[in-house]
Design an enzyme around this catalytic site. Structure first.
Site, mmCIF file in Angstrom:
data_model
loop_
_atom_site.group_PDB
_atom_site.id
_atom_site.type_symbol
_atom_site.label_atom_id
_atom_site.label_comp_id
_atom_site.label_asym_id
_atom_site.label_seq_id
_atom_site.Cartn_x
_atom_site.Cartn_y
_atom_site.Cartn_z
ATOM 1 N N SER A 126 0.823 -1.220 0.000
ATOM 2 C CA SER A 126 0.000 0.000 0.000
ATOM 3 C C SER A 126 0.852 1.262 0.000
ATOM 4 O O SER A 126 1.920 1.314 0.608
ATOM 5 C CB SER A 126 -0.905 0.042 1.229
ATOM 6 O OG SER A 126 -1.732 -1.079 1.234
ATOM 7 N N GLU A 363 -6.123 -5.855 3.842
ATOM 8 C CA GLU A 363 -5.947 -7.007 2.929
ATOM 9 C C GLU A 363 -7.080 -7.074 1.891
ATOM 10 O O GLU A 363 -7.540 -8.139 1.506
ATOM 11 C CB GLU A 363 -5.754 -8.304 3.698
ATOM 12 C CG GLU A 363 -4.492 -8.218 4.551
ATOM 13 C CD GLU A 363 -3.762 -9.499 4.806
ATOM 14 O OE1 GLU A 363 -3.988 -10.463 4.069
ATOM 15 O OE2 GLU A 363 -2.939 -9.508 5.727
HETATM 16 N N1 CAA Z 1 -3.089 -14.159 -8.616
HETATM 17 C C1 CAA Z 1 -2.236 -13.953 -9.634
HETATM 18 N N2 CAA Z 1 -2.357 -12.916 -10.484
HETATM 19 C C2 CAA Z 1 -3.356 -12.052 -10.257
HETATM 20 C C3 CAA Z 1 -4.272 -12.193 -9.220
HETATM 21 C C4 CAA Z 1 -4.113 -13.318 -8.379
HETATM 22 N N3 CAA Z 1 -4.941 -13.531 -7.356
HETATM 23 N N4 CAA Z 1 -5.152 -11.183 -9.261
HETATM 24 C C5 CAA Z 1 -4.804 -10.409 -10.305
HETATM 25 N N5 CAA Z 1 -3.717 -10.955 -10.904
HETATM 26 C C6 CAA Z 1 -3.025 -10.460 -12.082
HETATM 27 C C7 CAA Z 1 -3.964 -10.390 -13.281
HETATM 28 O O1 CAA Z 1 -4.031 -11.637 -13.942
HETATM 29 C C8 CAA Z 1 -3.298 -9.320 -14.125
HETATM 30 O O2 CAA Z 1 -2.195 -9.869 -14.815
HETATM 31 P P1 CAA Z 1 -2.200 -10.046 -16.436
HETATM 32 O O3 CAA Z 1 -2.351 -8.661 -16.987
HETATM 33 O O4 CAA Z 1 -0.891 -10.679 -16.730
HETATM 34 O O5 CAA Z 1 -3.383 -10.905 -16.741
HETATM 35 C C9 CAA Z 1 -2.726 -8.392 -13.082
HETATM 36 O O6 CAA Z 1 -2.607 -9.137 -11.875
HETATM 37 C C10 CAA Z 1 -3.579 -7.178 -12.828
HETATM 38 O O7 CAA Z 1 -4.846 -7.636 -12.448
HETATM 39 P P2 CAA Z 1 -6.170 -6.848 -12.756
HETATM 40 O O8 CAA Z 1 -6.187 -6.457 -14.187
HETATM 41 O O9 CAA Z 1 -7.301 -7.654 -12.240
HETATM 42 O O10 CAA Z 1 -5.917 -5.530 -11.884
HETATM 43 P P3 CAA Z 1 -6.948 -4.447 -11.346
HETATM 44 O O11 CAA Z 1 -6.207 -3.179 -11.241
HETATM 45 O O12 CAA Z 1 -8.212 -4.481 -12.116
HETATM 46 O O13 CAA Z 1 -7.344 -4.930 -9.846
HETATM 47 C C11 CAA Z 1 -7.371 -5.936 -7.711
HETATM 48 C C12 CAA Z 1 -6.859 -5.964 -9.141
HETATM 49 C C13 CAA Z 1 -7.908 -7.331 -7.422
HETATM 50 C C14 CAA Z 1 -8.459 -4.944 -7.445
HETATM 51 C C15 CAA Z 1 -6.127 -5.636 -6.856
HETATM 52 O O14 CAA Z 1 -5.633 -4.347 -7.158
HETATM 53 C C16 CAA Z 1 -6.360 -5.744 -5.369
HETATM 54 O O15 CAA Z 1 -6.409 -6.873 -4.835
HETATM 55 N N6 CAA Z 1 -6.445 -4.615 -4.677
HETATM 56 C C17 CAA Z 1 -6.491 -4.623 -3.204
HETATM 57 C C18 CAA Z 1 -5.106 -4.550 -2.641
HETATM 58 C C19 CAA Z 1 -5.031 -5.094 -1.262
HETATM 59 O O16 CAA Z 1 -5.638 -6.091 -0.900
HETATM 60 N N7 CAA Z 1 -4.196 -4.446 -0.445
HETATM 61 C C20 CAA Z 1 -3.956 -4.905 0.869
HETATM 62 C C21 CAA Z 1 -2.662 -4.340 1.361
HETATM 63 S S1 CAA Z 1 -1.764 -5.460 2.322
HETATM 64 C C22 CAA Z 1 -2.397 -5.377 3.880
HETATM 65 O O17 CAA Z 1 -3.427 -4.826 4.141
HETATM 66 C C23 CAA Z 1 -1.621 -6.156 4.855
HETATM 67 C C24 CAA Z 1 -1.762 -5.746 6.244
HETATM 68 O O18 CAA Z 1 -1.164 -4.783 6.675
HETATM 69 C C25 CAA Z 1 -2.517 -6.535 7.185
#
Ligand code: CAA
Length: 379
Positions: A126, A363
């Site tokens: 983040s 997350e």
């Molecule tokens: N596994 C592998 N690859 C993945 C994936 C997964 N689960 N999810 C997405 N990808 C890949 C996609 O296949 C794509 O790759 P290609 O172009 O090669 O196909 C690439 O990643 C981009 O994916 P999207 O096009 O789907 O991307 P997007 O911008 O539309 O959104 C999202 C993806 C799911 C919204 C993502 O941005 C997301 O999960 N956002 C939330 C982030 C998050 O959870 N942050 C938490 C911070 S950590 C934390 O909180 C820890 C803590 O302190 C407790």
């Protein structure tokens, strides 16, 4: 289908319950109030093997399965989620990626101390302008030949201050968008790193959450995890497992609040009888019990899929969404059942309600889980 736990899984659950009740419960209110990092409690967590419980025995981990992880996370989170988030981040977001994608040298150097709990890890994805929209990484890792030069700011970092090892996501080839992001293993004491102050949070106040600034930090090339440009996928895959941890945390917050409310409802009298004998309260408890059981099944299903080597990203998003929403509802009702007593710190439920809120945010927010789930519905 087999709904029975193994002897080993039950032993792990009981050890976690015993630790939580004996060593976390005393002092949990004060640590929350003072935002005091649970240094001694985290050391004990390491001694008990929980900080690296999912890591293989060959890398000094506990070699335990994900079902056991769910059970342990639930028990610890019933009492103190500031501690369970440290355990979840270390296991799922840090150790997992190193064990799965690290070189043998990286595993010897970084994974072993992380699995033993002698060192704590943090996951730096983040940023001030990249939270839910995680592909928009502004932190850069410029390729300098034998090393990367890292610049930028990371936000909301759990274990930001206490961690010795960071996994940092940073952009090396902005023209390639997410395919230019690298995941780098970084010593948190490296020159050029500044850690911001502990955020003054609503809940989970004892876990340390900080910003981390990078100013021309040199990271050797051999510290890159996985292939060049694999950082974003590694982060997403790590979060699939991380969400099982946070779902189980939310489950624990809900079941902890429910147990307190159930006990209170059997003791507290109003209108001539224990309040559990008033339907208004009994039905609340029935709804809470049903939702908690459903959340537990979601968590265990996701864990089982992971242990079987089957895809689990959808299941973990469903578990995280459902358990977090349940935690918020159940803790709110637990405060309601306690009446005025629920609104003061001594009865624990107000803290559980504040902690529950974060499970809907970190997350991946509940809204992000719905993006993941809905995209998975389309063939
Ligand atoms: N596994 C592998 N690859 C993945 C994936 C997964 N689960 N999810 C997405 N990808 C890949 C996609 O296949 C794509 O790759 P290609 O172009 O090669 O196909 C690439 O990643 C981009 O994916 P999207 O096009 O789907 O991307 P997007 O911008 O539309 O959104 C999202 C993806 C799911 C919204 C993502 O941005 C997301 O999960 N956002 C939330 C982030 C998050 O959870 N942050 C938490 C911070 S950590 C934390 O909180 C820890 C803590 O302190 C407790």
């Amino acid at each position: 289908m087999n709904f029975e736990f193994t002897e080993e899984q039950l032993m792990i659950r009981d050890a976690a319950r015993d630790f939580a009740q004996r060593e976390l419960l005393p002092g949990v209110i004060e640590r929350d109030e003072k935002s005091e990092y649970p240094t001694e409690q985290v050391k004990r967590l390491a001694d008990l093997g929980f900080l690296g419980m999912l890591v293989g025995l060959e890398y000094d981990g506990g070699g335990m399965d994900t079902i056991s992880y769910v059970l342990a996370m639930e028990e610890i989170s019933k009492v103190d989620s500031s501690v369970s988030v440290i355990m979840s981040v270390n296991n799922s977001l840090v150790c997992w990626g190193v064990e799965k994608y690290g070189t043998e040298e990286q595993k010897q150097k970084f994974l072993k101390p992380l699995a033993r709990g002698g060192k704590i890890g943090a996951f730096l994805l983040s940023e001030p302008e990249a939270g839910s929209d995680a592909t928009s990484q502004r932190t850069t890792a410029v390729d300098m030949g034998d090393h990367y030069l890292v610049n930028g700011t990371k936000n909301w970092i759990t274990n930001g201050k206490s961690a010795s090892i960071y996994i940092v996501m940073a952009q090396t080839h902005p023209e390639l968008k997410h395919k230019g992001i690298n995941a780098l293993l970084v010593d948190s004491k490296s020159e050029g790193i500044t850690v911001g102050s502990h955020e003054n949070k609503m809940g989970m106040r004892a876990s340390d959450t900080c910003s981390v600034m990078f100013n021309n930090v040199k990271v050797p090339k051999e510290n890159r995890l996985g292939e060049e440009g694999f950082g974003f996928k590694l982060a997403m895959q790590s979060l699939e497992g991380g969400r099982i941890g946070i779902a189980s945390q939310a489950l624990g917050i809900a079941s902890g609040a429910y147990e307190l409310a159930l006990k209170y409802a059997q003791e507290r009298k109003a209108f001539g009888k224990e309040i559990i004998h008033h339907q208004a309260i009994a039905f609340k408890l029935a709804d809470m019990a049903v939702e908690i059981e459903a959340a537990r099944f979601f968590c265990l299903k996701a864990a089982w899929l992971k242990d079987q080597g089957k895809p689990y990203g959808q299941a973990s998003a469903m578990a995280k969404l459902y358990a977090a929403e349940t935690a918020m509802k159940v803790t709110t009702e637990a405060v309601q059942i306690h009446g005025g007593y629920g609104y003061v710190k001594e009865y624990h439920v107000e803290r559980l309600m504040r902690d529950a809120k974060l499970t809907q945010i970190y997350e991946g927010t509940s809204e992000i889980q719905k993006i993941v789930i809905s995209r998975g519905l389309v063939d």
